[in-house]
Enzyme design. Structure first.
Site, PDB file in Angstrom:
ATOM      1  CE  LYS A 248      -0.354  -0.114   5.193  1.00 44.07           C
ATOM      2  NZ  LYS A 248      -1.029  -0.700   6.212  1.00 44.07           N
TER       3      LYS A 248
ATOM      4  NE  ARG B 253      -6.169   0.594  11.848  1.00 44.96           N
ATOM      5  CZ  ARG B 253      -4.909   0.240  11.550  1.00 44.96           C
ATOM      6  NH1 ARG B 253      -4.025   1.452  11.507  1.00 44.96           N
ATOM      7  NH2 ARG B 253      -4.479  -0.840  11.010  1.00 44.96           N
TER       8      ARG B 253
ATOM      9  CE1 TYR C 166       8.219  32.422   0.954  1.00 44.22           C
ATOM     10  CE2 TYR C 166       8.538  29.905   0.880  1.00 44.22           C
ATOM     11  CZ  TYR C 166       8.291  30.955   0.298  1.00 44.22           C
ATOM     12  OH  TYR C 166       8.156  30.934  -1.144  1.00 44.22           O
TER      13      TYR C 166
ATOM     14  CG  MET D  70       5.738  23.226  -2.634  1.00 41.52           C
ATOM     15  SD  MET D  70       4.358  23.848  -3.611  1.00 41.52           S
ATOM     16  CE  MET D  70       3.119  24.614  -2.379  1.00 41.52           C
TER      17      MET D  70
END
Ligand SMILES: *Cc1c(COP(=O)(O)O)cnc(C)c1O
Length: 360
Positions: free
Chosen positions: A33, A130, A256, A305
């Site tokens: 997965k 879960r 930033y 980013m």
């Protein structure tokens, strides 16, 4: 410019080791997965199948569909099937995990219409809280499947603390409940297989392996325990290059929101990988390091980013020198832990802009 080198011979080593400590050599379910934990679902699945793994597992129907579209024909379990995608499950011959009354009823209704037999796995909740049927649901489940065109291939559950200190109270309780579930189903059909353990469980609970085991993270080289890790090889290495170097004066800001301020005259290097590639904002100012010419350089300021910055004041280096984010010597779990997360998160978050290169 970032590249994930994936060493398929190490995957082979890990698989062989896991097989050697599993109930038998056909009992291992390969968990692929989340893009095979970032390693590339198609290539990894093909390699596992070529090495004799007969059942893979994914989280979503879309992942199962992708495998089928790439000619992967082994058995495929879908752990968390979307009830609104059950048609695809049938059309692509996937094996859903059924975990609730509502989804069981829905699949039975669909199968009555299609007049086909169908293989499924039943998931029970034994204490992780879960997903899964409750122990009390057993009689209801057995009655339902008895009348339906469903073939139950396996009944399974998931431990909440498989890597924690052995035989903690909750795990003991889970084992007891799972054994009771097994005895109920065994009377119904002795062909059904049982499985409980993920990677850490395979190492920690060899005496509770049942018929099958499910391994994800250990195929990729990690086990959540430094002693067990010695038997495994990290499969992936993430590398990139310095794309620019700046000298900054004392008091100058970097990145930033002025996320880092030079305490002295410093040399900083710009690295072309950022939060869109899986290096999250939480890496800021935690003294997480990467390596250049074998030397450690800390990540500084806010992660952008596409870019992050490192302090290389103490390192002889130049633009286009190689930067090791993680490799065999500096494994991904250590990198992850230094940022307050785990190998699973770092690996599965690696974005698709990162070029995957397979080395056999
Ligand atoms: C993801 C997953 C696994 C694999 O766990 P690892 O710790 O990576 O081995 C096993 N079982 C289920 C149900 C899962 O969802």
């Amino acid at each position: 410019m970032a590249q994930l080198n994936i060493y398929l011979n190490r995957l082979e080593h890990n698989l062989n080791f896991l097989k050697s400590i599993s109930p038998d050599k056909n009992s291992l379910i390969g968990v692929v997965k989340a893009n095979a934990y970032g390693h590339g679902i198609i290539e990894i699945s093909k390699k596992l199948v070529s090495m004799g793994v007969s059942r893979l597992s994914v989280a979503s129907v879309s992942e199962g569909k992708l495998l089928r579209e790439n000619d992967i024909n082994c058995n495929i379990i879908v752990y968390y099937p979307d009830p609104f995608e059950l048609n695809d499950i049938i059309n692509y011959s996937l094996e859903p995990a059924i975990y609730s009354k509502r989804i069981l009823k829905k699949i039975i209704k669909l199968l009555d219409k299609s007049k086909r037999d169908f293989s499924v796995h039943l998931k029970f909740n034994t204490g992780l809280n879960r997903l899964g049927f409750k122990f009390e649901d057993i009689e209801w489940v057995i009655k339902k499947i008895d009348k339906a065109r469903l073939r139950v291939l396996s009944v399974y559950s998931h431990l909440s603390a498989s890597e924690d200190k052995k035989n903690n109270l909750n795990t003991k309780k889970q084992l007891k409940i799972f054994n009771e579930i097994k005895s109920k189903f065994y009377d119904l059909n002795s062909e059904i297989k049982y499985h409980l353990l993920n990677s850490s469980g395979i190492f920690n609970y060899p005496e509770h392996q049942y018929d099958w085991v499910r391994s994800g993270i250990s195929l990729y080289g990690y086990s959540n325990n430094s002693d067990w890790d010695k038997n495994l090889l990290p499969v992936a290495e993430l590398k990139t290059k310095i794309i620019q170097i700046h000298n900054v004066k004392k008091g100058e800001c970097v990145g930033y929101n002025n996320g880092w301020i030079a305490k002295k005259k410093s040399k900083i290097a710009i690295i072309p990988i950022g939060h869109a590639d899986g290096i999250g904002r939480y890496f800021k100012n935690r003294n997480v390091t990467v390596k250049i010419n074998q030397l450690k350089a800390p990540i500084i300021g806010n992660i952008c980013m596409d870019i992050f910055m490192i302090d290389v004041s103490h390192i002889q280096c130049k633009e286009w020198d190689e930067v090791v984010i993680f490799d065999q010597k500096n494994p991904a779990n250590i990198f992850a832990e230094s940022a307050g997360t785990i190998s699973y998160e770092i690996l599965s978050s690696l974005g698709n802009r990162i070029k995957r290169v397979y080395i056999s």
